[in-house]
Design a protein around this motif. Structure first.
Motif, PDB file in Angstrom:
ATOM      1  N   ALA A   1      -6.069  -1.292  12.774  1.00 31.16           N
ATOM      2  CA  ALA A   1      -5.831  -0.103  13.804  1.00 31.16           C
ATOM      3  C   ALA A   1      -6.827   1.381  13.258  1.00 31.16           C
ATOM      4  O   ALA A   1      -7.091   1.596  11.906  1.00 31.16           O
ATOM      5  CB  ALA A   1      -4.399   0.499  13.768  1.00 31.16           C
ATOM      6  N   PRO A   2      -7.719   1.698  13.996  1.00 25.31           N
ATOM      7  CA  PRO A   2      -8.444   2.623  13.582  1.00 25.31           C
ATOM      8  C   PRO A   2      -7.765   4.096  12.877  1.00 25.31           C
ATOM      9  O   PRO A   2      -8.363   4.260  11.744  1.00 25.31           O
ATOM     10  CB  PRO A   2      -9.296   3.371  15.034  1.00 25.31           C
ATOM     11  N   SER A   3      -6.784   4.588  13.326  1.00 25.03           N
ATOM     12  CA  SER A   3      -6.149   5.639  12.778  1.00 25.03           C
ATOM     13  C   SER A   3      -5.562   5.271  11.579  1.00 25.03           C
ATOM     14  O   SER A   3      -5.603   5.935  10.534  1.00 25.03           O
ATOM     15  CB  SER A   3      -4.847   6.248  13.684  1.00 25.03           C
ATOM     16  N   LEU A   4      -5.132   3.982  11.343  1.00 28.39           N
ATOM     17  CA  LEU A   4      -4.473   3.814  10.256  1.00 28.39           C
ATOM     18  C   LEU A   4      -5.492   3.453   9.137  1.00 28.39           C
ATOM     19  O   LEU A   4      -5.319   3.713   8.040  1.00 28.39           O
ATOM     20  CB  LEU A   4      -3.682   2.302  10.172  1.00 28.39           C
ATOM     21  N   ILE A   5      -6.326   2.516   9.309  1.00 34.61           N
ATOM     22  CA  ILE A   5      -7.550   2.321   8.383  1.00 34.61           C
ATOM     23  C   ILE A   5      -8.450   3.505   7.761  1.00 34.61           C
ATOM     24  O   ILE A   5      -8.602   3.647   6.903  1.00 34.61           O
ATOM     25  CB  ILE A   5      -8.521   1.092   8.844  1.00 34.61           C
TER      26      ILE A   5
ATOM     27  N   ASN B   1       2.353   8.503   6.903  1.00 30.50           N
ATOM     28  CA  ASN B   1       2.846   8.566   8.067  1.00 30.50           C
ATOM     29  C   ASN B   1       2.319   7.568   8.837  1.00 30.50           C
ATOM     30  O   ASN B   1       3.182   7.050   9.682  1.00 30.50           O
ATOM     31  CB  ASN B   1       2.615  10.131   8.479  1.00 30.50           C
ATOM     32  N   GLU B   2       0.679   7.332   8.604  1.00 28.86           N
ATOM     33  CA  GLU B   2       0.393   6.300   9.621  1.00 28.86           C
ATOM     34  C   GLU B   2       1.190   4.746   9.132  1.00 28.86           C
ATOM     35  O   GLU B   2       1.255   4.079  10.040  1.00 28.86           O
ATOM     36  CB  GLU B   2      -1.166   6.244   9.331  1.00 28.86           C
ATOM     37  N   ILE B   3       1.207   4.611   7.885  1.00 33.03           N
ATOM     38  CA  ILE B   3       1.981   3.390   7.432  1.00 33.03           C
ATOM     39  C   ILE B   3       3.364   3.195   8.152  1.00 33.03           C
ATOM     40  O   ILE B   3       3.802   2.109   8.646  1.00 33.03           O
ATOM     41  CB  ILE B   3       1.716   3.225   5.885  1.00 33.03           C
ATOM     42  N   GLU B   4       4.082   4.188   8.249  1.00 33.85           N
ATOM     43  CA  GLU B   4       5.409   4.359   8.608  1.00 33.85           C
ATOM     44  C   GLU B   4       5.329   4.081  10.127  1.00 33.85           C
ATOM     45  O   GLU B   4       6.286   3.068  10.762  1.00 33.85           O
ATOM     46  CB  GLU B   4       6.263   5.619   8.512  1.00 33.85           C
ATOM     47  N   VAL B   5       4.538   4.394  10.842  1.00 33.43           N
ATOM     48  CA  VAL B   5       4.339   4.252  12.336  1.00 33.43           C
ATOM     49  C   VAL B   5       4.151   2.716  12.400  1.00 33.43           C
ATOM     50  O   VAL B   5       4.701   1.908  13.412  1.00 33.43           O
ATOM     51  CB  VAL B   5       3.257   5.228  13.053  1.00 33.43           C
ATOM     52  N   ALA B   6       2.638   2.093  11.650  1.00 38.50           N
ATOM     53  CA  ALA B   6       2.584   0.880  11.943  1.00 38.50           C
ATOM     54  C   ALA B   6       3.736  -0.224  11.500  1.00 38.50           C
ATOM     55  O   ALA B   6       3.887  -1.249  12.242  1.00 38.50           O
ATOM     56  CB  ALA B   6       1.440   0.587  10.796  1.00 38.50           C
ATOM     57  N   LEU B   7       4.468   0.323  10.225  1.00 36.57           N
ATOM     58  CA  LEU B   7       5.556  -0.674  10.001  1.00 36.57           C
ATOM     59  C   LEU B   7       6.778  -0.761  11.057  1.00 36.57           C
ATOM     60  O   LEU B   7       7.300  -1.550  11.517  1.00 36.57           O
ATOM     61  CB  LEU B   7       6.370  -0.052   8.752  1.00 36.57           C
ATOM     62  N   ALA B   8       6.984   0.600  11.732  1.00 39.26           N
ATOM     63  CA  ALA B   8       7.956   0.523  12.911  1.00 39.26           C
ATOM     64  C   ALA B   8       7.426  -0.582  14.111  1.00 39.26           C
ATOM     65  O   ALA B   8       8.249  -0.895  14.703  1.00 39.26           O
ATOM     66  CB  ALA B   8       8.113   1.861  13.275  1.00 39.26           C
TER      67      ALA B   8
ATOM     68  N   LEU C   1       0.920  -1.225   0.052  1.00 36.14           N
ATOM     69  CA  LEU C   1      -0.221  -0.029  -0.091  1.00 36.14           C
ATOM     70  C   LEU C   1       0.898   1.164   0.002  1.00 36.14           C
ATOM     71  O   LEU C   1       0.698   2.308  -0.634  1.00 36.14           O
ATOM     72  CB  LEU C   1      -1.002   0.007   1.189  1.00 36.14           C
ATOM     73  N   ARG C   2       2.021   1.348   0.709  1.00 32.99           N
ATOM     74  CA  ARG C   2       2.962   2.373   0.777  1.00 32.99           C
ATOM     75  C   ARG C   2       3.293   2.577  -0.772  1.00 32.99           C
ATOM     76  O   ARG C   2       3.454   3.920  -1.157  1.00 32.99           O
ATOM     77  CB  ARG C   2       4.034   1.969   1.730  1.00 32.99           C
ATOM     78  N   ALA C   3       3.813   1.688  -1.263  1.00 34.36           N
ATOM     79  CA  ALA C   3       4.201   1.716  -2.710  1.00 34.36           C
ATOM     80  C   ALA C   3       3.253   2.300  -3.714  1.00 34.36           C
ATOM     81  O   ALA C   3       3.365   3.207  -4.541  1.00 34.36           O
ATOM     82  CB  ALA C   3       4.687   0.427  -3.269  1.00 34.36           C
ATOM     83  N   GLU C   4       2.092   1.821  -3.343  1.00 34.48           N
ATOM     84  CA  GLU C   4       1.086   2.321  -4.403  1.00 34.48           C
ATOM     85  C   GLU C   4       0.469   3.604  -3.883  1.00 34.48           C
ATOM     86  O   GLU C   4       0.424   4.579  -5.176  1.00 34.48           O
ATOM     87  CB  GLU C   4      -0.273   1.371  -4.246  1.00 34.48           C
TER      88      GLU C   4
END
Length: 213
Positions: free
Chosen positions: A131-135, A196-203, A86-89
């Protein structure tokens, strides 16, 4: 009736065996050698219960914990793969929108891509990003991307079909293009937020969470 029979049979056999053992012991009650062997067997059985049962339970808990940890790691690998796709897209969509800002009144040819997002929804893999903030951020970003894609499809049909001219002198394609352009900034901001939310989730997936026994 069937339940009564099953319940009765469940207790009949243990009681019958216990009665048989009691009767046999009563029959040989006067033989010292029998009681010496019986006490030894009893102590061995007791030792097996006292030592063997806790060991077996501990082994079962260890096995169950290992299986749960492996399942957690497998879920994390899928979660990381989903977020990476999803990040790449989204990065690609962001670049496409930035490119559109340089086109002026030209009509974009390459459509905006949401195939990864569509595939995740179709295969239920979005449960790994629940996660609510991510989705929420992903849904908003893709809502604007898909809306832009719809406007551009409408623009293509208008340019290569019937391009109506209004009383103010503007063609339908010009109005649609201006409308689409007005969504470039909101879409870019929504994509930034989602990234930004994806980066937090990946970390958060780098370190495996501890699984209690």
């Amino acid at each position: 009736m069937t339940t009564f029979i099953r319940t009765s049979l469940k207790w009949v056999l243990p009681l019958a065996l216990a009665a048989l053992a009691f009767g046999y012991s009563f029959y040989r009650r006067t033989e010292l050698s029998y009681w010496d062997g019986a006490v030894g067997n009893w102590l061995a059985t007791l030792l097996g219960i006292v030592v063997g049962v806790p060991v077996a339970l501990a082994l079962e808990r260890t096995r169950a914990k290992q299986e749960k940890e492996e399942q957690v790691r497998a879920d994390q690998r899928v979660r990381q793969d989903v977020l990476t796709l999803l990040r790449a897209e989204l990065l690609g969509a962001q670049q496409s929108i930035q490119y559109r800002t340089t086109l002026g009144t030209s009509v974009p040819v390459e459509p905006l891509n949401t195939s990864a997002w569509d595939a995740m929804k179709a295969t239920a893999n979005l449960r790994h990003v629940s996660a609510p903030s991510l989705i929420g951020s992903l849904s908003e970003a893709y809502r604007l991307i898909e809306f832009l894609a719809q406007l551009e499809q409408m623009l293509h049909r208008t340019v290569y079909g019937v391009n109506v001219q209004f009383q103010d002198g503007e063609n339908a394609s010009t109005k649609i293009l201006r409308n689409a352009t007005s969504y470039h900034a909101p879409a870019t901001a929504a994509i930034d937020h989602a990234l930004n939310e994806i980066e937090v989730a990946l970390a958060s997936t780098i370190e495996s969470p501890r699984v209690d026994a």
